[in-house]
Scaffold this motif. Structure first.
Motif, PDB file in Angstrom:
ATOM      1  N   LEU A 412       0.819  -1.211   0.000  1.00  0.00           N
ATOM      2  CA  LEU A 412       0.000   0.000   0.000  1.00  0.00           C
ATOM      3  C   LEU A 412       0.855   1.264   0.000  1.00  0.00           C
ATOM      4  O   LEU A 412       0.505   2.270  -0.631  1.00  0.00           O
ATOM      5  CB  LEU A 412      -0.937   0.003   1.208  1.00  0.00           C
ATOM      6  N   SER A 413       1.980   1.221   0.695  1.00  0.00           N
ATOM      7  CA  SER A 413       2.883   2.380   0.712  1.00  0.00           C
ATOM      8  C   SER A 413       3.425   2.647  -0.689  1.00  0.00           C
ATOM      9  O   SER A 413       3.520   3.806  -1.122  1.00  0.00           O
ATOM     10  CB  SER A 413       4.039   2.143   1.685  1.00  0.00           C
ATOM     11  N   ARG A 414       3.770   1.580  -1.384  1.00  0.00           N
ATOM     12  CA  ARG A 414       4.267   1.732  -2.751  1.00  0.00           C
ATOM     13  C   ARG A 414       3.171   2.307  -3.660  1.00  0.00           C
ATOM     14  O   ARG A 414       3.427   3.185  -4.487  1.00  0.00           O
ATOM     15  CB  ARG A 414       4.747   0.373  -3.263  1.00  0.00           C
ATOM     16  N   ILE A 415       1.959   1.802  -3.501  1.00  0.00           N
ATOM     17  CA  ILE A 415       0.836   2.306  -4.301  1.00  0.00           C
ATOM     18  C   ILE A 415       0.601   3.789  -4.017  1.00  0.00           C
ATOM     19  O   ILE A 415       0.408   4.590  -4.945  1.00  0.00           O
ATOM     20  CB  ILE A 415      -0.441   1.484  -3.997  1.00  0.00           C
ATOM     21  N   ARG A 416       0.607   4.162  -2.758  1.00  0.00           N
ATOM     22  CA  ARG A 416       0.376   5.571  -2.394  1.00  0.00           C
ATOM     23  C   ARG A 416       1.425   6.491  -3.013  1.00  0.00           C
ATOM     24  O   ARG A 416       1.106   7.552  -3.551  1.00  0.00           O
ATOM     25  CB  ARG A 416       0.394   5.715  -0.869  1.00  0.00           C
ATOM     26  N   GLU A 417       2.672   6.061  -2.995  1.00  0.00           N
ATOM     27  CA  GLU A 417       3.759   6.888  -3.546  1.00  0.00           C
ATOM     28  C   GLU A 417       3.645   7.011  -5.063  1.00  0.00           C
ATOM     29  O   GLU A 417       3.856   8.094  -5.630  1.00  0.00           O
ATOM     30  CB  GLU A 417       5.113   6.280  -3.158  1.00  0.00           C
ATOM     31  N   VAL A 418       3.317   5.892  -5.735  1.00  0.00           N
ATOM     32  CA  VAL A 418       3.194   5.912  -7.197  1.00  0.00           C
ATOM     33  C   VAL A 418       2.079   6.855  -7.623  1.00  0.00           C
ATOM     34  O   VAL A 418       2.233   7.655  -8.551  1.00  0.00           O
ATOM     35  CB  VAL A 418       2.928   4.481  -7.734  1.00  0.00           C
ATOM     36  N   ILE A 419       0.954   6.815  -6.933  1.00  0.00           N
ATOM     37  CA  ILE A 419      -0.190   7.659  -7.299  1.00  0.00           C
ATOM     38  C   ILE A 419       0.112   9.131  -7.004  1.00  0.00           C
ATOM     39  O   ILE A 419      -0.204  10.013  -7.809  1.00  0.00           O
ATOM     40  CB  ILE A 419      -1.449   7.192  -6.554  1.00  0.00           C
ATOM     41  N   ALA A 420       0.740   9.411  -5.871  1.00  0.00           N
ATOM     42  CA  ALA A 420       1.027  10.801  -5.506  1.00  0.00           C
ATOM     43  C   ALA A 420       1.994  11.456  -6.481  1.00  0.00           C
ATOM     44  O   ALA A 420       1.927  12.677  -6.716  1.00  0.00           O
ATOM     45  CB  ALA A 420       1.576  10.853  -4.084  1.00  0.00           C
ATOM     46  N   SER A 421       2.894  10.676  -7.047  1.00  0.00           N
ATOM     47  CA  SER A 421       3.909  11.247  -7.946  1.00  0.00           C
ATOM     48  C   SER A 421       3.453  11.306  -9.403  1.00  0.00           C
ATOM     49  O   SER A 421       4.145  11.875 -10.247  1.00  0.00           O
ATOM     50  CB  SER A 421       5.195  10.417  -7.856  1.00  0.00           C
ATOM     51  N   PHE A 422       2.278  10.734  -9.706  1.00  0.00           N
ATOM     52  CA  PHE A 422       1.826  10.683 -11.100  1.00  0.00           C
ATOM     53  C   PHE A 422       1.075  11.965 -11.460  1.00  0.00           C
ATOM     54  O   PHE A 422       0.163  12.393 -10.752  1.00  0.00           O
ATOM     55  CB  PHE A 422       0.918   9.473 -11.323  1.00  0.00           C
ATOM     56  N   ALA A 423       1.457  12.573 -12.591  1.00  0.00           N
ATOM     57  CA  ALA A 423       0.793  13.791 -13.065  1.00  0.00           C
ATOM     58  C   ALA A 423      -0.294  13.413 -14.069  1.00  0.00           C
ATOM     59  O   ALA A 423       0.004  12.897 -15.159  1.00  0.00           O
ATOM     60  CB  ALA A 423       1.809  14.723 -13.711  1.00  0.00           C
ATOM     61  N   HIS A 424      -1.528  13.660 -13.701  1.00  0.00           N
ATOM     62  CA  HIS A 424      -2.655  13.371 -14.596  1.00  0.00           C
ATOM     63  C   HIS A 424      -2.821  14.530 -15.577  1.00  0.00           C
ATOM     64  O   HIS A 424      -2.749  15.700 -15.193  1.00  0.00           O
ATOM     65  CB  HIS A 424      -3.945  13.203 -13.791  1.00  0.00           C
ATOM     66  N   THR A 425      -3.064  14.187 -16.830  1.00  0.00           N
ATOM     67  CA  THR A 425      -3.312  15.220 -17.825  1.00  0.00           C
ATOM     68  C   THR A 425      -4.646  14.942 -18.499  1.00  0.00           C
ATOM     69  O   THR A 425      -4.989  13.798 -18.805  1.00  0.00           O
ATOM     70  CB  THR A 425      -2.194  15.243 -18.897  1.00  0.00           C
ATOM     71  N   PHE A 426      -5.385  16.021 -18.715  1.00  0.00           N
ATOM     72  CA  PHE A 426      -6.658  15.920 -19.432  1.00  0.00           C
ATOM     73  C   PHE A 426      -6.858  17.239 -20.162  1.00  0.00           C
ATOM     74  O   PHE A 426      -7.051  18.282 -19.533  1.00  0.00           O
ATOM     75  CB  PHE A 426      -7.812  15.651 -18.469  1.00  0.00           C
ATOM     76  N   GLY A 427      -6.791  17.160 -21.482  1.00  0.00           N
ATOM     77  CA  GLY A 427      -6.849  18.402 -22.253  1.00  0.00           C
ATOM     78  C   GLY A 427      -5.636  19.251 -21.925  1.00  0.00           C
ATOM     79  O   GLY A 427      -4.495  18.783 -21.971  1.00  0.00           O
ATOM     80  N   ASP A 428      -5.886  20.497 -21.552  1.00  0.00           N
ATOM     81  CA  ASP A 428      -4.783  21.397 -21.175  1.00  0.00           C
ATOM     82  C   ASP A 428      -4.469  21.334 -19.687  1.00  0.00           C
ATOM     83  O   ASP A 428      -3.526  21.982 -19.216  1.00  0.00           O
ATOM     84  CB  ASP A 428      -5.154  22.846 -21.549  1.00  0.00           C
ATOM     85  N   ALA A 429      -5.257  20.582 -18.952  1.00  0.00           N
ATOM     86  CA  ALA A 429      -5.095  20.545 -17.492  1.00  0.00           C
ATOM     87  C   ALA A 429      -4.117  19.457 -17.053  1.00  0.00           C
ATOM     88  O   ALA A 429      -4.051  18.385 -17.653  1.00  0.00           O
ATOM     89  CB  ALA A 429      -6.446  20.312 -16.833  1.00  0.00           C
ATOM     90  N   THR A 430      -3.363  19.767 -16.012  1.00  0.00           N
ATOM     91  CA  THR A 430      -2.470  18.794 -15.375  1.00  0.00           C
ATOM     92  C   THR A 430      -2.688  18.891 -13.867  1.00  0.00           C
ATOM     93  O   THR A 430      -2.688  19.993 -13.303  1.00  0.00           O
ATOM     94  CB  THR A 430      -0.996  19.083 -15.706  1.00  0.00           C
ATOM     95  N   PHE A 431      -2.857  17.751 -13.228  1.00  0.00           N
ATOM     96  CA  PHE A 431      -3.103  17.773 -11.780  1.00  0.00           C
ATOM     97  C   PHE A 431      -2.607  16.469 -11.150  1.00  0.00           C
ATOM     98  O   PHE A 431      -2.418  15.465 -11.821  1.00  0.00           O
ATOM     99  CB  PHE A 431      -4.594  17.976 -11.473  1.00  0.00           C
ATOM    100  N   ASN A 432      -2.402  16.517  -9.836  1.00  0.00           N
ATOM    101  CA  ASN A 432      -1.982  15.343  -9.068  1.00  0.00           C
ATOM    102  C   ASN A 432      -3.092  14.935  -8.114  1.00  0.00           C
ATOM    103  O   ASN A 432      -3.934  15.756  -7.740  1.00  0.00           O
ATOM    104  CB  ASN A 432      -0.704  15.635  -8.288  1.00  0.00           C
ATOM    105  N   MET A 433      -3.082  13.684  -7.730  1.00  0.00           N
ATOM    106  CA  MET A 433      -4.061  13.182  -6.771  1.00  0.00           C
ATOM    107  C   MET A 433      -3.334  12.364  -5.707  1.00  0.00           C
ATOM    108  O   MET A 433      -2.243  11.844  -5.950  1.00  0.00           O
ATOM    109  CB  MET A 433      -5.107  12.299  -7.464  1.00  0.00           C
ATOM    110  N   THR A 434      -3.966  12.256  -4.556  1.00  0.00           N
ATOM    111  CA  THR A 434      -3.444  11.392  -3.493  1.00  0.00           C
ATOM    112  C   THR A 434      -4.556  10.468  -3.032  1.00  0.00           C
ATOM    113  O   THR A 434      -5.731  10.686  -3.336  1.00  0.00           O
ATOM    114  CB  THR A 434      -2.940  12.223  -2.294  1.00  0.00           C
TER     115      THR A 434
END
Length: 493
Positions: A412-434
């Motif tokens: 779960l720690s590995r999953i949390r870190e991978v998701i937090a560091s991933f930059a989501h892009t949609f159209g012109d928008a870029t955002f991170n999630m935790t």
């Protein structure tokens, strides 16, 4: 659709186009005359001794089996009936004249495929209640345009035409000549003055059915017949079985078992058709081996399709993760096995932090895209035997069989870190999630649960605690929180 003008000119100038013999011409006149009598047909057939022998043979064959036996042409025609007699006689007359002495391997292969297609048509007609004699002729002549094109331009026509799929051959012909053998076949049969429904088979059998449910039709039977023939013609091509299974389903709504039954019937009747048309088709032993192999492949394909449908029913339509129903069943089974054998079982609820803000800021399409991406990221971090499911909305659940709390924490720690560091892009928008996660384990040291829902509640409560403690973290269930519901804000807020 009319034939391309330049191709039509070449066909009209060709002096060696396939033409029906004199007996066939007379039979065509009889086919077109609604007042044709049995006596007229018998007279026409009797003037052609070879054809008369054929008609006697077919009248006494299983094709028209009755308690009576025909001993002369008049009786044979009477047993078969007006329409059947004239159409079958026409088939024999045309094949005998047009196939000749099989000048080359390509021509022999053409007639083998045509006759096997006619056999398939007759079997399919019986299955769906269509006129078997009309479909026999239609199946026999559906690709007559191939013969016309080979005759008119032998040096330009693909040498391996019969090795190509019908759709691929049509594309090659239209790219080369502007028209395909479907249009040429229609033109030629109209030139011979054959009835419209037979000429139209050349066109109808090459037009793919519209999307959605298509009821079985005579044209569909003719279209599929070539695929049935290819199973015997292209015996080393195991893909031919998959193609006929797909074609029979698409055109006629047939399932795999029905397709296999038609192939089996073709194998049992091939020798009979070979004798009737005097064209070598396939040895009995070879036919049996092909049918056995085809049935096995159809069964394998059917099982594969069933597994595919079952797998689809177990998946969430948006994210591709397992759905809640599948998780619930698997969880209960794994909990029972863990309790019975004493091996550890861990389960974790995973929730996206502030997911409502993602939807409000970037739109629900961006939110859906983020859910799909998150599911894929988590799937790359778990074992094949682990079960990852969408539990509802932005909440997911992860089942880790045989894994104790410490090992699950690392995952779960590995999953949390991978998701937090991933930059989501949609159209012109870029955002991170935790994410926040709540972990609970069964048969892990002193932590043991009596009921499976108790384990789920413990993981759920641990998730609430993670949210209450600031999000973007993992909380492990303890004796203090495993059965106590915290008064916390809603997870998605």
């Amino acid at each position: 659709m009319p034939i391309h003008e330049s191709l039509l000119q070449r066909l009209q100038l060709c002096t060696s186009l396939p033409t029906p013999p004199s007996t066939a011409v007379k039979l065509i006149d009889l086919v077109n005359d609604p007042n044709t009598s049995l006596i007229q047909i018998a007279d026409c057939v009797a003037f052609d001794p070879a054809l008369a022998v054929k008609m006697l043979k077919v009248a006494n064959s299983p094709l028209y089996s009755t308690r009576r036996t025909a001993t002369n042409v008049r009786q044979a025609v009477n047993l078969m009936g007006t329409h059947a007699a004239v159409t079958v006689a026409l088939s024999f007359s045309l094949v005998r004249n047009l196939s000749g002495t099989h000048k080359n391997d390509e021509e022999l292969l053409f007639w083998k495929r045509s006759i096997l297609s006619a056999l398939a048509c007759r079997i399919l007609a019986g299955r769906f209640g269509f006129n078997p004699d009309d479909l026999l002729v239609a199946g026999l002549l559906q690709n007559i345009g191939v013969l016309a094109l080979q005759t008119t331009m032998p040096d330009e026509y693909p040498v391996d035409a019969m090795a190509l799929d019908d759709e691929a051959l049509l594309e090659a012909e239209k790219a080369k000549f502007g028209s395909g053998h479907d249009e040429v076949g229609y033109w030629l049969l109209k030139k011979w003055r054959l009835p419209d429904h037979l000429a139209l088979a050349c066109i109808a059998s090459h037009v793919a059915p519209s999307t959605g449910e298509t009821p079985p039709s005579p044209g569909g039977c003719v279209a599929v017949s070539g695929y049935f023939a290819d199973v015997f013609i292209k015996e080393k091509d195991t893909g031919a079985v998959q193609k006929v299974t797909n074609a029979a389903s698409r055109w006629l709504g047939m399932d795999a078992d029905s397709t296999a039954a038609v192939l089996e019937k073709m194998g049992g009747s091939a020798k009979e058709f070979e004798d009737l048309f005097d064209v070598p088709l396939i040895a009995v032993e070879q036919a049996e081996a092909i049918v056995d192999q085809a049935k096995e492949l159809v069964m394998i394909a059917s099982l594969g399709k069933l597994r595919e449908l079952e797998e689809k029913a177990q998946r969430d339509a948006l994210t591709g993760a397992h759905n809640r129903q599948y998780f619930d069943e698997a969880f209960n089974q794994e909990f029972a096995a863990s309790s019975r054998h004493g091996w550890p079982l861990s389960v974790a609820f995973i929730d996206i932090d502030h997911f409502k803000q993602v939807n409000d800021t970037y739109g629900h399409a961006a939110g859906d895209n983020a859910l799909v991406t998150l599911s894929r990221l988590i799937s790359t971090q778990i074992r094949n035997g682990d079960i990852f499911a969408r539990y509802g909305g932005e909440e997911f659940v992860l089942l880790l069989p045989g894994m104790d709390s410490d090992a699950a924490w690392i995952v779960l720690s590995r999953i949390r870190e991978v998701i937090a560091s991933f930059a989501h892009t949609f159209g012109d928008a870029t955002f991170n999630m935790t994410i926040s996660a709540g972990l609970a384990s069964h048969k892990d040291g002193t932590l043991t649960y009596v009921l499976p829902e108790e384990l789920l509640h413990a993981a759920d409560n641990a998730l609430y605690a993670a949210k209450h403690m600031g999000r973007n973290q993992i909380v492990r269930a303890t004796k203090e929180i495993r059965m106590v519901k915290h008064s916390l804000p809603l997870r998605g807020e």
